[in-house]
Design a protein around this motif. Structure first.
Motif, PDB file in Angstrom:
ATOM      1  N   GLN A   1     -90.985  48.400 -26.923  1.00 20.50           N
ATOM      2  CA  GLN A   1     -91.576  48.396 -25.592  1.00 20.50           C
ATOM      3  C   GLN A   1     -93.094  48.478 -25.681  1.00 20.50           C
ATOM      4  OE1 GLN A   1     -89.150  50.493 -22.699  1.00 20.50           O
ATOM      5  NE2 GLN A   1     -91.003  51.375 -21.769  1.00 20.50           N
ATOM      6  N   ALA A   2     -93.602  49.344 -26.558  1.00 25.77           N
ATOM      7  CA  ALA A   2     -95.050  49.471 -26.715  1.00 25.77           C
ATOM      8  C   ALA A   2     -95.646  48.186 -27.279  1.00 25.77           C
ATOM      9  CB  ALA A   2     -95.371  50.657 -27.624  1.00 25.77           C
ATOM     10  N   SER A   3     -94.964  47.586 -28.232  1.00 23.52           N
ATOM     11  CA  SER A   3     -95.458  46.343 -28.833  1.00 23.52           C
ATOM     12  C   SER A   3     -95.491  45.202 -27.814  1.00 23.52           C
ATOM     13  CB  SER A   3     -94.585  45.952 -30.028  1.00 23.52           C
ATOM     14  OG  SER A   3     -94.649  46.929 -31.043  1.00 23.52           O
ATOM     15  N   ALA A   4     -94.485  45.166 -26.954  1.00 18.67           N
ATOM     16  CA  ALA A   4     -94.414  44.104 -25.947  1.00 18.67           C
ATOM     17  C   ALA A   4     -95.526  44.226 -24.909  1.00 18.67           C
ATOM     18  CB  ALA A   4     -93.052  44.128 -25.258  1.00 18.67           C
ATOM     19  N   LEU A   5     -95.968  45.458 -24.650  1.00 17.20           N
ATOM     20  CA  LEU A   5     -97.013  45.678 -23.648  1.00 17.20           C
ATOM     21  C   LEU A   5     -98.399  45.327 -24.185  1.00 17.20           C
ATOM     22  CD1 LEU A   5     -97.802  46.787 -20.827  1.00 17.20           C
ATOM     23  CD2 LEU A   5     -98.083  49.027 -21.937  1.00 17.20           C
ATOM     24  N   ALA A   6     -98.613  45.518 -25.484  1.00 23.70           N
ATOM     25  CA  ALA A   6     -99.950  45.367 -26.063  1.00 23.70           C
ATOM     26  C   ALA A   6    -100.464  43.945 -25.894  1.00 23.70           C
ATOM     27  CB  ALA A   6     -99.912  45.747 -27.541  1.00 23.70           C
ATOM     28  N   ALA A   7    -101.663  43.820 -25.309  1.00 28.98           N
ATOM     29  CA  ALA A   7    -102.268  42.516 -25.039  1.00 28.98           C
ATOM     30  C   ALA A   7    -103.688  42.747 -24.550  1.00 28.98           C
ATOM     31  CB  ALA A   7    -101.456  41.754 -23.983  1.00 28.98           C
ATOM     32  N   PRO A   8    -104.516  41.714 -24.552  1.00 28.78           N
ATOM     33  CA  PRO A   8    -105.864  41.863 -24.008  1.00 28.78           C
ATOM     34  C   PRO A   8    -105.825  42.364 -22.565  1.00 28.78           C
ATOM     35  CG  PRO A   8    -105.664  39.773 -25.156  1.00 28.78           C
ATOM     36  CD  PRO A   8    -104.284  40.350 -25.074  1.00 28.78           C
ATOM     37  N   GLY A   9    -106.728  43.270 -22.244  1.00 32.51           N
ATOM     38  CA  GLY A   9    -106.786  43.812 -20.892  1.00 32.51           C
ATOM     39  C   GLY A   9    -105.992  45.082 -20.695  1.00 32.51           C
ATOM     40  N   VAL A  10    -105.130  45.419 -21.660  1.00 33.11           N
ATOM     41  CA  VAL A  10    -104.322  46.638 -21.576  1.00 33.11           C
ATOM     42  C   VAL A  10    -105.083  47.763 -22.272  1.00 33.11           C
ATOM     43  CG1 VAL A  10    -102.116  47.698 -22.209  1.00 33.11           C
ATOM     44  CG2 VAL A  10    -102.203  45.289 -21.545  1.00 33.11           C
ATOM     45  N   THR A  11    -105.014  48.967 -21.731  1.00 36.07           N
ATOM     46  CA  THR A  11    -105.719  50.084 -22.354  1.00 36.07           C
ATOM     47  C   THR A  11    -104.906  50.676 -23.504  1.00 36.07           C
ATOM     48  OG1 THR A  11    -104.780  51.801 -20.923  1.00 36.07           O
ATOM     49  CG2 THR A  11    -106.788  50.687 -20.150  1.00 36.07           C
ATOM     50  N   CYS A  12    -105.616  51.326 -24.413  1.00 39.62           N
ATOM     51  CA  CYS A  12    -104.952  52.031 -25.509  1.00 39.62           C
ATOM     52  C   CYS A  12    -104.012  53.093 -24.954  1.00 39.62           C
ATOM     53  CB  CYS A  12    -105.989  52.671 -26.430  1.00 39.62           C
ATOM     54  SG  CYS A  12    -107.034  51.494 -27.306  1.00 39.62           S
ATOM     55  N   ALA A  13    -104.449  53.783 -23.909  1.00 32.85           N
ATOM     56  CA  ALA A  13    -103.626  54.833 -23.317  1.00 32.85           C
ATOM     57  C   ALA A  13    -102.328  54.271 -22.750  1.00 32.85           C
ATOM     58  CB  ALA A  13    -104.408  55.558 -22.223  1.00 32.85           C
ATOM     59  N   ALA A  14    -102.369  53.073 -22.186  1.00 32.35           N
ATOM     60  CA  ALA A  14    -101.168  52.483 -21.597  1.00 32.35           C
ATOM     61  C   ALA A  14    -100.130  52.179 -22.666  1.00 32.35           C
ATOM     62  CB  ALA A  14    -101.524  51.223 -20.825  1.00 32.35           C
ATOM     63  N   ILE A  15    -100.574  51.746 -23.840  1.00 34.30           N
ATOM     64  CA  ILE A  15     -99.629  51.475 -24.927  1.00 34.30           C
ATOM     65  C   ILE A  15     -98.973  52.771 -25.376  1.00 34.30           C
ATOM     66  CG2 ILE A  15     -99.348  50.506 -27.238  1.00 34.30           C
ATOM     67  CD1 ILE A  15    -101.868  48.846 -26.654  1.00 34.30           C
ATOM     68  N   ASP A  16     -99.786  53.815 -25.495  1.00 29.03           N
ATOM     69  CA  ASP A  16     -99.229  55.115 -25.856  1.00 29.03           C
ATOM     70  C   ASP A  16     -98.192  55.551 -24.826  1.00 29.03           C
ATOM     71  OD1 ASP A  16     -99.879  57.846 -27.552  1.00 29.03           O
ATOM     72  OD2 ASP A  16     -99.433  58.296 -25.451  1.00 29.03           O
ATOM     73  N   SER A  17     -98.509  55.387 -23.551  1.00 25.98           N
ATOM     74  CA  SER A  17     -97.585  55.808 -22.501  1.00 25.98           C
ATOM     75  C   SER A  17     -96.283  55.023 -22.545  1.00 25.98           C
ATOM     76  CB  SER A  17     -98.242  55.641 -21.134  1.00 25.98           C
ATOM     77  OG  SER A  17     -99.318  56.538 -20.980  1.00 25.98           O
ATOM     78  N   ALA A  18     -96.363  53.752 -22.900  1.00 27.74           N
ATOM     79  CA  ALA A  18     -95.143  52.939 -22.947  1.00 27.74           C
ATOM     80  C   ALA A  18     -94.148  53.515 -23.938  1.00 27.74           C
ATOM     81  CB  ALA A  18     -95.488  51.501 -23.316  1.00 27.74           C
ATOM     82  N   ALA A  19     -94.635  53.899 -25.118  1.00 28.67           N
ATOM     83  CA  ALA A  19     -93.744  54.494 -26.112  1.00 28.67           C
ATOM     84  C   ALA A  19     -93.351  55.905 -25.721  1.00 28.67           C
ATOM     85  CB  ALA A  19     -94.436  54.503 -27.480  1.00 28.67           C
ATOM     86  N   ARG A  20     -94.318  56.681 -25.246  1.00 24.68           N
ATOM     87  CA  ARG A  20     -94.074  58.093 -24.947  1.00 24.68           C
ATOM     88  C   ARG A  20     -93.106  58.255 -23.773  1.00 24.68           C
ATOM     89  NH1 ARG A  20     -96.729  61.780 -27.356  1.00 24.68           N
ATOM     90  NH2 ARG A  20     -98.303  60.250 -27.972  1.00 24.68           N
ATOM     91  N   ASP A  21     -93.278  57.437 -22.748  1.00 25.44           N
ATOM     92  CA  ASP A  21     -92.400  57.542 -21.582  1.00 25.44           C
ATOM     93  C   ASP A  21     -90.966  57.167 -21.942  1.00 25.44           C
ATOM     94  OD1 ASP A  21     -94.655  58.259 -20.202  1.00 25.44           O
ATOM     95  OD2 ASP A  21     -94.840  56.362 -19.099  1.00 25.44           O
ATOM     96  N   ARG A  22     -90.822  56.159 -22.790  1.00 25.91           N
ATOM     97  CA  ARG A  22     -89.463  55.736 -23.187  1.00 25.91           C
ATOM     98  C   ARG A  22     -88.759  56.852 -23.961  1.00 25.91           C
ATOM     99  NH1 ARG A  22     -85.167  54.949 -23.461  1.00 25.91           N
ATOM    100  NH2 ARG A  22     -83.878  53.127 -23.938  1.00 25.91           N
ATOM    101  N   LEU A  23     -89.478  57.515 -24.843  1.00 22.89           N
ATOM    102  CA  LEU A  23     -88.866  58.613 -25.604  1.00 22.89           C
ATOM    103  C   LEU A  23     -88.597  59.817 -24.707  1.00 22.89           C
ATOM    104  CD1 LEU A  23     -90.857  58.365 -28.953  1.00 22.89           C
ATOM    105  CD2 LEU A  23     -88.436  57.843 -28.582  1.00 22.89           C
TER     106      LEU A  23
END
Length: 372
Positions: free
Chosen positions: A268-290
């Motif tokens: 989920q975190a890998s799928a979200l990562a892209a230009p324009g996305v914040t570092c914090a948002a990627i962390d949240s994607a993994a953290r929220d899923r867990l």
């Protein structure tokens, strides 16, 4: 293999740092041995008690001050090919005063972030009226955005460490110690093309609950889940880092269920990562899923770190970091869970931000590999 970086690459990097320094009102940048010096000049100098220091004025030519006994090494590095003057200092010369004498009009210098504290203090003594600040804000934004040749170097590093992971199942069996397995892995890292082994984590059973466990004499048991987190440095200075999970026999239904949740969090975190996305948002994607899976409290570290000529560098994929991803940024995505006294797991890929998403440098299976 693609040719190594050359004088033109290093000259371009130095000019970009010089421009950033000038725009920040800094008169010179001082860089001692470490990743910054190698990035800017290609010179992989030894960090010694004697001073080696690149002096990069914003208005003027670069000069490097080295101990006299290191002059031969500097002469065969890209430093000489770039035409940078090499000043050798004898054992009795004050090399710090020599540096100060090269920038007599300086009022503000930037010191590389990894300069030893003892050297920073001696620089201050040699230039008591000169303001000092960290050079990280000048150098890190440049190092953080990799060009195509750097990305190619990271691909080579990723392929090399993938080759090692492909051989790990043949090393794991009940009755062997973590240290024995780790010793074999270290040999494979060098055989795969790295020039140095930066770290080998083999964490079996309850040791897997310690994210930075090293190696121990614990004997691997049947049913143990094993965290294998390994990395090294390639000849061009770029690093590898990859974690995969193994199990010696069946780890049990509970572990398999938790691992399935971790797998989804990493995806989920890998799928979200892209230009324009914040570092914090990627962390949240993994953290929220867990967290949704009841594993939030067992995820006790950030989701990732940048990588390049250091295993850990900017950008850091963590809560509170609102840095926006751009193409060329390279970083890990490595969520984990750690059940103290029982087991742990982590899945780690190095990825590079592209125009539309990320490209993974690591392509070995992310599924739990069960070794019979």
């Amino acid at each position: 293999m693609e040719a190594a970086f050359g004088p033109a690459d290093f000259a371009s990097r130095m000019e970009r740092v010089r421009t950033a320094a000038r725009e920040s009102g800094i008169d010179a940048v001082l860089v001692t041995p470490g990743a910054d010096l190698r990035y800017l000049t290609g010179y992989d100098a030894k960090a010694l008690e004697r001073l080696t220091c690149l002096v990069l004025p914003t208005d003027g030519d670069a000069v490097i001050v080295v101990p006299s006994l290191e002059v031969p090494a500097a002469l065969v590095s890209p430093i000489a090919a770039m035409g940078i003057p090499i000043i050798g200092c004898t054992e009795t010369e004050n090399s710090y005063s020599r540096v100060a004498g090269l920038i007599p009009a300086a009022r503000h210098v930037a010191i590389d972030d990894h300069m030893w504290a003892s050297k920073v203090l001696r620089m201050r003594d040699a230039m008591p009226s000169v303001d000092q600040s960290a050079a990280g804000p000048l150098i890190e934004p440049i190092r953080m955005r990799k060009d195509e040749r750097e990305i190619a170097a990271l691909r080579r590093a990723g392929a090399a460490i993938d080759h090692v992971h492909a051989q790990v199942p043949g090393l794991l069996r009940a009755g062997r110690t973590e240290r024995e397995v780790g010793r074999d892995i270290a040999e494979l890292i060098i055989a795969a093309g790295h020039v140095s082994v930066d770290f080998v984590i083999v964490a079996a059973g309850p040791n897997g609950a310690s994210p930075h466990h090293d190696l121990s004499d614990r004997v691997i048991q049947q049913g143990d889940a094993v965290v294998v987190d390994i990395g090294g440095t390639m000849p061009d200075g770029y690093c590898s880092d990859c974690t995969r999970m193994y199990s010696v026999g069946d780890p049990g239904a509970e572990y398999l269920e938790k691992y399935a949740q971790l797998f989804q969090a990493q995806q989920q975190a890998s799928a979200l990562a892209a230009p324009g996305v914040t570092c914090a948002a990627i962390d949240s994607a993994a953290r929220d899923r867990l967290a949704e899976a009841g594993l939030g409290e067992q995820f006790i570290h950030r989701t990732g770190h940048g990588i390049g000529m250091q295993t850990h560098e900017e950008p850091y994929i963590m809560q509170g970091n609102e840095l926006i991803l751009e193409p060329g940024m390279a970083f890990s995505i490595e969520p984990g869970f750690y059940d103290q006294g029982r087991f742990g797991a982590r899945i780690e890929d190095i990825v590079v931000c592209t125009e539309h998403g990320v490209e993974s440098m690591n392509n070995q299976t992310r599924e739990l590999v069960i070794v019979d």
